[in-house]
Scaffold this active site. Structure first.
Site, mmCIF file in Angstrom:
data_model
loop_
_atom_site.group_PDB
_atom_site.id
_atom_site.type_symbol
_atom_site.label_atom_id
_atom_site.label_comp_id
_atom_site.label_asym_id
_atom_site.label_seq_id
_atom_site.Cartn_x
_atom_site.Cartn_y
_atom_site.Cartn_z
ATOM 1 N N ASP A 8 0.840 -1.157 0.026
ATOM 2 C CA ASP A 8 0.147 0.076 -0.131
ATOM 3 C C ASP A 8 1.172 1.406 -0.008
ATOM 4 O OD1 ASP A 8 -2.178 1.875 0.354
ATOM 5 O OD2 ASP A 8 -1.725 1.649 2.687
ATOM 6 N N ASP A 10 -0.206 5.044 0.990
ATOM 7 C CA ASP A 10 -0.071 5.925 2.137
ATOM 8 C C ASP A 10 -0.384 5.206 3.468
ATOM 9 O OD1 ASP A 10 -0.306 8.524 0.417
ATOM 10 O OD2 ASP A 10 -2.148 7.215 -0.383
#
Ligand SMILES: [Mg+2]
Ligand SMILES: [Zn+2]
Length: 173
Positions: A8, A10
């Protein structure tokens, strides 16, 4: 078939800030480069999979996202780390309707798997939200890590909840 480390963005690569798109707001999380180096040396390719509903909300554009991505990839190369691919979901269900790419849907992982011939069952995902873990499980991954620096999350479908990135790979047998 090749193994992938899905990341991922952020909250895993960079410190989570709402709807971040500016280079000056992008701060790498401690340990991300060492973690990536470790898995690259084991032969994993690295693929970023990120929900970017800020695009659907018109807080920033596709080209803003692309510019930040180009910069981010350069920073990784300065650390001799190659990122194989970056997938993003620009949608939001209440604005653009349902899509197959927004995590927890596995669309981005499945697309990457097809393109890069990835062995999903032996791949890894690291996320900071339960929906990242679910996207991994929905794609058939077995090894998933929920990175939660706040130490507030106590329950997850993830293989392990970690409080720092080093915990994922240091002392790994
Ligand atoms: Mg995140
Ligand atoms: Zn989408």
């Amino acid at each position: 078939m090749i193994k992938a480390l899905f990341l991922d963005r952020d909250g895993v690569i960079n410190i989570e800030k709402d709807y971040l798109y500016k280079i000056e707001d992008f701060e790498f999380i401690d340990g991300i480069f060492d973690l990536c180096k470790y898995y690259r040396e084991l032969g994993y390719i690295i693929v970023v999979v990120t929900n970017q509903s800020g695009i659907a909300r018109e807080y920033y554009s596709h080209s803003d996202f692309d510019s930040l991505t180009t910069w981010m990839l350069q920073e990784f190369s300065k650390h001799s780390i190659s990122i194989k691919d970056v997938y993003y979901c620009p949608h939001h269900p209440s604005i653009t309707g349902e899509c197959s790419c927004r995590k927890p849907n596995p669309g981005m992982l499945l697309k990457a798997a097809k393109k890069h011939n990835i062995d999903l069952a032996n791949s890894i995902i690291i996320g900071d939200k339960e929906r990242d873990i679910e996207a991994g499980l929905n794609a058939g991954l077995e090894e998933t890590y929920l990175f939660d620096e706040s130490a507030l999350i106590i329950e997850s479908k993830a293989t392990k909840i970690v409080r720092n990135l080093d915990e994922i790979w240091k002392n790994r047998c």
